[in-house]
Design an enzyme around this catalytic site. Structure first.
Site, mmCIF file in Angstrom:
data_model
loop_
_atom_site.group_PDB
_atom_site.id
_atom_site.type_symbol
_atom_site.label_atom_id
_atom_site.label_comp_id
_atom_site.label_asym_id
_atom_site.label_seq_id
_atom_site.Cartn_x
_atom_site.Cartn_y
_atom_site.Cartn_z
ATOM 1 N N THR A 124 38.104 39.671 44.383
ATOM 2 C CA THR A 124 37.175 38.691 44.162
ATOM 3 C C THR A 124 37.857 38.195 43.505
ATOM 4 O O THR A 124 36.667 37.014 43.165
ATOM 5 C CB THR A 124 35.993 39.402 44.193
ATOM 6 N N LYS A 164 31.754 32.770 42.333
ATOM 7 C CA LYS A 164 31.870 34.519 41.424
ATOM 8 C C LYS A 164 30.919 34.098 40.256
ATOM 9 O O LYS A 164 31.200 33.246 38.831
ATOM 10 C CB LYS A 164 32.537 35.238 41.020
ATOM 11 N N SER A 177 44.307 40.135 42.076
ATOM 12 C CA SER A 177 43.609 38.686 42.396
ATOM 13 C C SER A 177 44.090 37.794 41.378
ATOM 14 O O SER A 177 44.363 36.276 41.877
ATOM 15 C CB SER A 177 42.703 38.095 44.068
ATOM 16 N N GLU A 186 29.762 9.954 31.895
ATOM 17 C CA GLU A 186 29.778 10.600 30.620
ATOM 18 C C GLU A 186 31.076 9.304 29.485
ATOM 19 O O GLU A 186 31.650 9.874 28.294
ATOM 20 C CB GLU A 186 29.756 11.498 30.151
ATOM 21 N N TYR A 192 39.664 51.303 37.596
ATOM 22 C CA TYR A 192 40.267 51.526 38.665
ATOM 23 C C TYR A 192 41.358 50.896 39.326
ATOM 24 O O TYR A 192 41.770 49.800 38.775
ATOM 25 C CB TYR A 192 39.630 51.827 40.017
HETATM 26 C C1 SIN Z 1 41.128 41.159 42.221
HETATM 27 O O1 SIN Z 1 40.533 40.410 42.434
HETATM 28 O O2 SIN Z 1 42.140 42.109 42.997
HETATM 29 C C2 SIN Z 1 40.467 42.842 41.362
HETATM 30 C C3 SIN Z 1 38.248 42.433 41.208
HETATM 31 C C4 SIN Z 1 37.903 42.672 42.498
HETATM 32 O O3 SIN Z 1 38.963 42.869 43.597
HETATM 33 O O4 SIN Z 1 37.034 42.578 42.701
#
Ligand code: SIN
Length: 358
Positions: free
Chosen positions: A121, A194, A88, A315, A55
């Site tokens: 996200t 994430k 993003s 390490e 999308y």
């Molecule tokens: C984005 O990070 O702009 C695209 C993916 C999302 O918002 O889940």
């Protein structure tokens, strides 16, 4: 003879007036939350209602986002601003500085109780952590996104936005630092990451745990992050127009020094090494990092593992190499702290203190 109907009419008018005044008082008591829109899937549209991949992100404006959730008006006095409109993956230092300055300006106003930022996200955890370090207020700041575009069946954007506004307008969220709210869960900016490319339950705070839930029209908190944030930090972006260049070099089997050397040649002032395991340095990488350090580049040893502490002098001999370790910050968040640290100092001792503090 007209006296009785006139009296009835007058009483009715008084009643309506009292009801309107009551409604106005109820609205005036609601928290005042500003929604700053930046784009992402929450503002995305797909070709069909079943399009949940492929999308277009960042197409729906803030007014339409607010209008799509009329329930917001019952829980807050909401206003919106479109700060920018991007997916993003294109978030950059320039956008962060702009956003942070706008958040600080709004939170300084007595008539703003909290802020919600709608965001893609993919880098939401980075923006949230940046703001966590530079926002100068105890008022709630909640960053929210969605995994499904606004046109999808069971789009998660509207409920996520509703929960974010509830949280941003709540007393319980005051002083908790910047929060990320999705999937009915509240996570701290420092710890959230994430964990799944597509599912709606993607945001987790591995091992350290989420802060709480949003259930039954209210946030429920069970814990707080103990690391310093917002008003307690030493960072100030009010006069900054740019951030120092800091990049990430990733390690893997058979890795060589090419990426590190190229990043240094491109002007990096700091490098985060996403090492294997406990931030281990492959033999071919160590001399490149050591030589970068000798040339003034600050090196932070982090790990690609995603959980656990990178132990100082574990390490690698960090004291001898004059390196900094990232504590539990993942490489993308270590990059943010290193950028901000470099706005204050180049002392590795001081920078290590910052990594143990924030
Ligand atoms: C984005 O990070 O702009 C695209 C993916 C999302 O918002 O889940």
């Amino acid at each position: 003879m007209y006296l009785k109907p006139m009296r009835t009419l007058f009483a009715l008018f008084l009643c309506l007036f009292a009801l309107a005044a009551q409604a106005q008082t109820a609205t005036a008591k609601l928290p005042r939350v500003v929604i700053l829109a930046t784009g992402g899937t929450i503002a995305g549209t797909g070709a069909t209602s079943t399009t949940t991949v492929g999308y277009t992100a960042a197409t729906v404006g803030v007014d339409a986002l607010i209008k799509a959730v009329p329930e917001l008006q019952k829980v807050a006095q909401v206003s919106g601003e479109q700060v920018f409109q991007i997916a993003s993956e294109n978030m950059g230092n320039e956008q962060w500085l702009l956003l942070a300055k706008r958040v600080n300006a709004l939170l300084a106003k007595p008539d703003v109780d909290g802020i919600v930022i709608t965001h893609g996200t993919d880098t939401i955890e980075e923006t949230a952590y940046f703001l966590n370090l530079v926002v100068k207020s105890r008022k709630p700041v909640v960053v929210v996104g969605a995994m499904r575009p606004s046109t999808a069946i069971s789009a998660d954007g509207p409920i996520n936005l509703y929960n974010a506004v509830l949280t941003a307008g709540s007393q319980e969220a005051v002083g908790k630092g910047v929060l990320v709210v999705l999937n009915d869960q509240i996570n701290a900016a420092r710890e959230v990451t994430k964990t799944n490319t597509v599912t709606t339950d993607t945001f987790k705070s591995p091992e350290l745990g989420m802060l709480g839930y949003v259930v039954g029209n209210q946030p429920h908190f069970y814990r707080a992050s103990t690391r310093k944030h917002t008003l307690e930090t030493e960072f100030d972006v009010s006069n900054l127009t740019a951030l120092p260049q800091v990049d990430i070099a990733y390690s893997y089997a058979n890795v060589g020094p090419a990426a590190i050397n190229a990043l240094v040649a491109a002007g990096a002032k700091g490098l985060v090494h996403a090492g294997v395991g406990d931030g281990s340095l492959p033999t071919k990488v160590r001399p490149a990092l050591s030589s970068a350090r000798k040339n003034g580049v600050v090196i932070v040893r982090s790990s690609r593992v995603g959980q656990g502490i990178v132990a100082r002098n574990g390490e690698a001999n960090d004291d001898e190499l004059d390196f900094v370790v990232s504590d539990t910050l993942n490489p993308q968040k270590a990059r943010i702290l290193l950028m901000l640290a470099l706005t204050k100092t180049t002392s590795t001792k001081d920078i290590q203190r910052m990594f143990s503090t924030y």
